[in-house]
Motif scaffolding. Structure first.
Motif, PDB file in Angstrom:
ATOM      1  N   UNK A   1       0.826  -1.200   0.000  1.00  0.00           N
ATOM      2  CA  UNK A   1       0.000   0.000   0.000  1.00  0.00           C
ATOM      3  C   UNK A   1       0.862   1.252   0.000  1.00  0.00           C
ATOM      4  N   UNK A   2       1.984   1.234   0.774  1.00  0.00           N
ATOM      5  CA  UNK A   2       2.855   2.403   0.866  1.00  0.00           C
ATOM      6  C   UNK A   2       3.478   2.759  -0.475  1.00  0.00           C
ATOM      7  N   UNK A   3       3.585   1.780  -1.347  1.00  0.00           N
ATOM      8  CA  UNK A   3       4.195   2.051  -2.663  1.00  0.00           C
ATOM      9  C   UNK A   3       3.169   2.434  -3.722  1.00  0.00           C
ATOM     10  N   UNK A   4       1.889   2.342  -3.430  1.00  0.00           N
ATOM     11  CA  UNK A   4       0.868   2.544  -4.457  1.00  0.00           C
ATOM     12  C   UNK A   4       0.040   3.812  -4.262  1.00  0.00           C
ATOM     13  N   UNK A   5      -0.043   4.350  -3.003  1.00  0.00           N
ATOM     14  CA  UNK A   5      -0.907   5.504  -2.767  1.00  0.00           C
ATOM     15  C   UNK A   5      -0.091   6.669  -2.237  1.00  0.00           C
ATOM     16  N   UNK A   6      -0.707   7.854  -2.153  1.00  0.00           N
ATOM     17  CA  UNK A   6      -0.038   9.068  -1.659  1.00  0.00           C
ATOM     18  C   UNK A   6      -0.065   9.102  -0.129  1.00  0.00           C
ATOM     19  N   UNK A   7       0.811   9.910   0.483  1.00  0.00           N
ATOM     20  CA  UNK A   7       0.816  10.003   1.959  1.00  0.00           C
ATOM     21  C   UNK A   7      -0.522  10.467   2.530  1.00  0.00           C
ATOM     22  N   UNK A   8      -1.191  11.371   1.811  1.00  0.00           N
ATOM     23  CA  UNK A   8      -2.481  11.853   2.334  1.00  0.00           C
ATOM     24  C   UNK A   8      -3.483  10.707   2.371  1.00  0.00           C
ATOM     25  N   UNK A   9      -3.527   9.902   1.284  1.00  0.00           N
ATOM     26  CA  UNK A   9      -4.438   8.750   1.242  1.00  0.00           C
ATOM     27  C   UNK A   9      -4.059   7.722   2.292  1.00  0.00           C
ATOM     28  N   UNK A  10      -2.769   7.558   2.484  1.00  0.00           N
ATOM     29  CA  UNK A  10      -2.314   6.603   3.505  1.00  0.00           C
ATOM     30  C   UNK A  10      -2.741   7.071   4.893  1.00  0.00           C
ATOM     31  N   UNK A  11      -2.594   8.396   5.146  1.00  0.00           N
ATOM     32  CA  UNK A  11      -2.971   8.951   6.446  1.00  0.00           C
ATOM     33  C   UNK A  11      -4.453   8.726   6.734  1.00  0.00           C
ATOM     34  N   UNK A  12      -5.258   8.788   5.685  1.00  0.00           N
ATOM     35  CA  UNK A  12      -6.694   8.564   5.868  1.00  0.00           C
ATOM     36  C   UNK A  12      -6.999   7.114   6.220  1.00  0.00           C
TER      37      UNK A  12
ATOM     38  N   UNK B   1       6.053   8.715   2.267  1.00  0.00           N
ATOM     39  CA  UNK B   1       6.418  10.115   2.038  1.00  0.00           C
ATOM     40  C   UNK B   1       7.747  10.215   1.302  1.00  0.00           C
ATOM     41  N   UNK B   2       8.711   9.395   1.712  1.00  0.00           N
ATOM     42  CA  UNK B   2      10.030   9.424   1.052  1.00  0.00           C
ATOM     43  C   UNK B   2       9.908   9.011  -0.424  1.00  0.00           C
ATOM     44  N   UNK B   3       9.034   8.052  -0.704  1.00  0.00           N
ATOM     45  CA  UNK B   3       8.847   7.621  -2.109  1.00  0.00           C
ATOM     46  C   UNK B   3       8.283   8.751  -2.952  1.00  0.00           C
TER      47      UNK B   3
ATOM     48  N   UNK C   1       1.165   4.239  15.877  1.00  0.00           N
ATOM     49  CA  UNK C   1       2.615   4.057  15.958  1.00  0.00           C
ATOM     50  C   UNK C   1       3.082   2.927  15.052  1.00  0.00           C
ATOM     51  N   UNK C   2       2.243   1.903  14.893  1.00  0.00           N
ATOM     52  CA  UNK C   2       2.600   0.743  14.064  1.00  0.00           C
ATOM     53  C   UNK C   2       2.662   1.124  12.585  1.00  0.00           C
ATOM     54  N   UNK C   3       1.903   2.164  12.173  1.00  0.00           N
ATOM     55  CA  UNK C   3       1.826   2.519  10.761  1.00  0.00           C
ATOM     56  C   UNK C   3       2.799   3.630  10.372  1.00  0.00           C
ATOM     57  N   UNK C   4       3.427   4.275  11.413  1.00  0.00           N
ATOM     58  CA  UNK C   4       4.293   5.423  11.090  1.00  0.00           C
ATOM     59  C   UNK C   4       5.466   5.064  10.181  1.00  0.00           C
ATOM     60  N   UNK C   5       6.181   3.962  10.405  1.00  0.00           N
ATOM     61  CA  UNK C   5       7.293   3.654   9.484  1.00  0.00           C
ATOM     62  C   UNK C   5       6.808   3.524   8.024  1.00  0.00           C
ATOM     63  N   UNK C   6       5.639   2.971   7.832  1.00  0.00           N
ATOM     64  CA  UNK C   6       5.129   2.802   6.453  1.00  0.00           C
ATOM     65  C   UNK C   6       4.690   4.137   5.874  1.00  0.00           C
TER      66      UNK C   6
END
Length: 1041
Positions: A1005-1016, A1035-1037, A1025-1030
């Motif tokens: 998922x982290x490689x396919x969507x934007x950080x905003x979508x991931x945050x949602x 964001x780095x991608x 806390x478990x999702x912060x590294x992803x």
């Protein structure tokens, strides 16, 4: 060329006792109509009684010049002269004049005598038919009873009407066409007021054809065909009734043929000989136009040209130009059994005959115009009459008979299997023959009815030159024609006689022709005359057998409900029906004998016509052994067996029949083919009829054949089959090992009957495996399956027939399935592919659920099928997790993998197999789960599959997602799979499988969507806390992008 045979077509003759010299003659309805020369009375004599007694006598209103009788309606029509005027009249109810004192009514056409028709006294009616021109000739249709009148420039067609008593009372002239005429023996009863079925004949003018440039001298009418001839021209047209007036107007131009010739003026124009058939007759130059009468009820009439023929005045030798005129124009219908049942009022064939003094011509009009025969007469012919089976002609001194080809045409119309290997009939092009001549003195005219020929003779003094010419002709012809002595005038003193000559029955003439042919066969067994006579005898019988059957009283038959007396004379009684049925049985027996004789002729004949032996032998009903006994070599024969007989044997042995020959007959056939066609021995031995042949004898003949021609696969397999019958397995194995399996398959394609009997008879034909097929099942099942596949792909055997063979061999659970798999690999027919996919799915599911044992040795493994067949797909990687090899037995494992492979392929219809999987519990076994998930995946129900896998086998979810959740289904990673994993891990925090799956899902998922979508997508339950590294990786991608 006309063949002349000294057969006797005439049985007896009698003299009709007429008081005055006859001038006109016609017949019909079992009656001879005679008009004395210059007289005004018509005498009717009964043909059905011995001595032809006088039936009735009635007076005419003028002096008849032409008389014509119609059996339909039982009326007599005349052209009469009176006071220098010509009249056309029709005489109805003439049978009431037996006492010459009955009442007579006279009326005009269309004016019904209502008062007279209601009287209790029966009476004859005379119908006056007015015409605008002088009538020249008249004809009655033998099918409908309609009347055709030829005038100097027009042809007028009158339709026959029947006006019933009920319609007369209601003043309704339009009545149904029903026949009713009272019998003269009960003449007071039918016309009584209590009888409402009384009907009155009338005519209605329906069509007028203008033919100004032809000058008709004689006309004929039959079933819509109209024929007319001038001195040297014949024209035949066909009238059609069109329901659409617009169509008739559009075809108006086609109904007219305008003479484009120039006005000859003072020049003498000599016409040349011309024959135009079909639509080409439109170019004949004769103008034909249709005049509307205003009485058309069913629309408009159109016409089509059928035949035109013109003769040059000097075209024929032996006659002067003045004598070269056409005569004896006739349209002759012929009814057949099958056609009469479908449409009893429509003739199957219509023939047109006309004659010149030295030549007669017979044409067939239906189904294409064709000249059937041209009759070359030995003398000048005065008149000719065509019947179903003979042509009767008279010269001044003889009555002669010729054969006709009407039956040959009618047989081909009735039976579509004529001229095939099933049935045969002599061709229409068969040369005609002349039968025995009967000599008379001074013949004038003739007519024919049934088996009666009526002749009028008058002994006039001949001019010396005519007498010399006649004497010379008779002396010349006596060497070629065997005739009886001329009949001298009777001793009563007058120089004229009216004869009734009775022809022999068809069965009698047939027997004489057969006896005559036997004389030719004694000297020339394969001569043309013998075959020609048998063919003529065949047509004599067929002309009678092809006619509609007479019916007994009370049986359904398409006849008029209320017949006239003329029609009653033609309707058979119960006794006549019984006699006719018995006679027909005799003729059918003779017909089969004739077919056998013709089969004998063609079996020993030349190579050109030898194929005709097959259909004639089939029609004879002879068995194969009877045919063989008839064709054993003759001592004087130059060759041992005729080509027609060998052709017959070939076809008999190629057919799939249940008849098995005895060993003696089978061995004789082997000897026959060893002498005539050794190359056909393999085909002969493969026939199921040869099952009882001596294998040792066949093996010796095949070995000689191998030495002479060399080795071939069918020959080797046939020798192996004979060794198998001798229980010589060692020899059998040696022979089968001579060729590779693929070559053996080609050999079976070349001769399928080495494996199967009955495969060429169609889809529903019963098929049986041979002894060789049973042996291959034991020793070489792969070869058997490959051969069956090859036969199926080459249309030698149907799929259902192959199923039947494997079931009969007892291998429907193993080798049959292998056969289906192999056909699925080879077939390109979509219907076969879909059928086999369903069948194989059923078998695989049965092996999984019911524990049905699979074969210990499979011809093709799952890997083989995947590599060789596009319908078997590669197994998805996640299936290995659901169905490890250790969880199922080896037999079930193979069936499961093949079923999974089919579901992974592109061809399996999921809708058809889905109901079969309902018997499998979703959570009972992992392999059952795999099948349900495969079906749901093929349907595109990936969300449902994710839930099933997470419920029953979460370790397979990531491999499943990696394989299927791509491209258009990629969003299911975060829309379906991620929420499901979050919910399940929240409930089972210690489940390492779910946690690992969640981690893999977040990486994707982290490689396919934007950080905003991931945050949602991050949950708000305190586990962010478990999702912060992803989220950081996402964001780095994006920054790098």
């Amino acid at each position: 060329m006309v063949h002349v045979y000294n057969c006797h077509p005439f049985a007896s003759q009698q003299i009709v006792q007429v008081e005055q010299e006859p001038g006109l003659l016609c017949s019909g309805g079992g009656v001879i109509f005679v008009v004395a020369t210059g007289g005004c009375k018509v005498e009717a004599y009964s043909l059905d009684q011995e001595g032809c007694p006088l039936l009735c006598r009635f007076a005419t209103m003028g002096t008849p010049r032409i008389i014509q009788y119609s059996a339909i309606g039982d009326y007599l029509v005349t052209i009469e002269d009176k006071n220098n005027a010509t009249y056309l009249r029709a005489y109805t109810n003439w049978r009431y004049q037996a006492e010459e004192k009955s009442r007579v009514g006279v009326r005009m056409l269309g004016h019904l005598l209502r008062g007279a028709s209601q009287r209790s006294v029966a009476q004859m009616e005379i119908i006056e038919i007015p015409l605008s021109e002088r009538p020249v000739a008249v004809a009655c249709c033998p099918v409908t009873g309609d009347l055709l009148v030829a005038c100097e420039k027009t042809l007028v067609l009158f339709t026959l009407r029947r006006e019933s008593q009920h319609n007369l009372n209601q003043l309704n002239p339009q009545s149904s066409f029903q026949n009713t005429q009272p019998s003269h023996s009960k003449k007071a009863v039918p016309n009584s007021p209590s009888n409402p079925n009384v009907s009155v004949l009338d005519f209605e003018r329906s069509v007028i054809l203008h033919i100004p440039g032809l000058g008709p001298q004689q006309v004929a009418l039959c079933a819509g065909y109209v024929a007319v001839h001038a001195e040297l021209e014949v024209l035949v047209v066909k009238l059609h009734s069109s329901l659409d007036p617009k169509t008739a107007e559009e075809l108006a131009d086609m109904n007219t043929c305008v003479d484009q010739g120039e006005d000859p003026g003072d020049f003498l124009v000599l016409q040349r000989h011309q024959e135009l058939l079909g639509e080409r007759a439109r170019d004949c130059g004769v103008s034909v136009t249709i005049e509307k009468t205003g009485m058309e009820e069913t629309g408009q009439y159109t016409l089509s040209f059928v035949l035109y023929r013109r003769f040059a005045p000097d075209f024929f030798q032996g006659c002067s130009v003045e004598e070269t005129k056409l005569h004896s124009l006739q349209l002759h219908p012929m009814f057949t059994r099958n056609k009469s049942m479908q449409c009893p009022e429509e003739p199957s064939c219509v023939f047109c005959f006309f004659s010149l003094p030295t030549t007669g011509y017979l044409y067939s009009l239906r189904g294409g115009v064709e000249l059937l025969s041209a009759y070359q007469y030995p003398e000048k012919v005065l008149r000719a009459v065509l019947t179903d089976d003979l042509l009767h002609v008279i010269t001044k001194s003889a009555l002669q008979c010729f054969s006709v080809r009407c039956a040959a045409v009618a047989a081909r119309v009735e039976d579509p299997y004529i001229d095939t290997t099933m049935r045969a009939c002599p061709p229409v092009s068969l040369k005609v023959c002349a039968l025995r001549m009967q000599l008379f003195i001074g013949l004038r005219t003739m007519c024919a009815l049934g088996r009666h020929v009526m002749l009028l003779s008058a002994a006039d003094a001949e001019p010396p030159e005519e007498a010399d010419r006649a004497t010379h002709t008779r002396s010349f012809m006596s060497k070629k024609w065997a005739g009886s002595r001329p009949k001298a005038p009777s001793v009563t003193g007058h120089g004229w006689n009216l004869y009734v000559v009775n022809t022999v029955s068809p069965i009698t003439l047939y027997h004489e022709m057969v006896e005559y042919s036997c004389r030719y066969a004694e000297t020339h067994p394969m001569g043309e005359s013998c075959r020609h006579l048998l063919s003529e005898a065949h047509l004599i019988l067929r002309a009678t057998l092809i006619k509609p059957l007479p019916t007994a009283k009370g049986e359904p038959r398409e006849l008029p409900e209320m017949p006239t007396d003329g029609e009653k004379a033609q309707r058979p009684t119960t006794d006549a029906f019984t006699d006719s049925k018995a006679e027909r049985q005799v003729m059918e027996t003779a017909f089969r004998e004739n077919c056998a004789q013709l089969g004998d002729c063609f079996s020993r004949g030349n190579q050109k016509d030898c194929h005709l032996a097959l259909p004639y032998y089939r029609m004879s009903g002879l068995s194969i052994t009877e045919v063989m006994s008839r064709n054993r070599p003759l001592p004087i024969s130059p060759c041992s067996y005729g080509p027609g007989f060998v052709f017959y044997l070939n076809h008999f042995l190629l057919e799939e029949t249940d008849q098995i020959l005895s060993q003696e007959a089978a061995d004789e056939i082997i000897d026959i083919f060893s002498q005539t066609e050794p190359s056909q021995l393999v085909t002969v031995c493969a026939s199921p009829a040869m099952a009882d042949v001596s294998p040792a004898k066949v093996l010796r003949r095949l070995q000689h054949l191998e030495q002479a021609t060399g080795m071939s696969v069918p020959l080797t397999v046939t020798m192996a089959t004979m060794s198998l019958r001798l229980d010589d397995l060692r020899r059998y194995t040696e022979l089968m090992e001579k060729h590779a399996e693929m070559l053996l398959v080609y050999g079976f394609i070349e001769e399928p009957r080495l494996l199967l009997h009955g495969g060429s008879g169609g889809r529903d034909t019963q098929v049986r495996p041979t002894q060789l097929a049973n042996q291959l099942r034991k020793d070489q099942p792969g070869l058997l399956a490959a051969a069956m596949v090859a036969l199926h792909e080459n249309n030698k055997v149907q799929l259902e027939q192959a199923d039947q063979v494997f079931k009969e061999l007892g291998c429907e659970h193993n080798l049959l399935v292998d056969f289906w798999e192999a056909v699925l690999v080879a077939s390109t027919k979509e219907a076969i592919i879909q059928e086999l996919l369903f069948r194989l799915a059923v078998v695989y599911i049965d092996r999984l659920t019911s524990g049905m044992a699979a074969p210990s040795k499979l011809l093709k493994s799952t890997e083989d099928l995947i590599n060789s067949c596009s319908h078997y797909g590669t197994l998805y990687p996640w299936l290995r997790i659901l169905t490890p090899a250790s969880n199922t037995g080896s037999q079930q494992q193979e069936a499961l993998q093949k079923l999974q492979s089919l579901l992974c392929g592109p061809s399996m219809p999921i809708g058809a197999v889905q109901p079969l999987l309902e018997q499998l519990s979703l959570g009972a076994t992992l392999w059952g789960l795999s099948l349900h998930v495969l079906c749901a995946t093929r349907r595109g129900q990936h969300g449902n599959c994710i839930e099933k896998l997470l419920d029953h086998c979460p370790q397979a979810i990531i491999p499943y997602a990696n394989h299927h959740l791509q491209e258009t289904y990629m969003a299911l990673w975060w829309q379906k799979l991620l929420p499901e994993l979050c919910n399940r891990t929240r409930a089972e925090t210690e489940n390492g499988i779910l946690l690992a799956a969640l981690k893999e899902t977040l990486l994707v998922v982290a490689t396919e969507i934007s950080p905003v979508e991931f945050l949602e997508l991050m949950p708000d339950d305190g586990t962010a806390l478990y999702f912060l590294p992803h989220l950081l990786a996402c964001s780095q991608r994006q920054l790098l992008a």
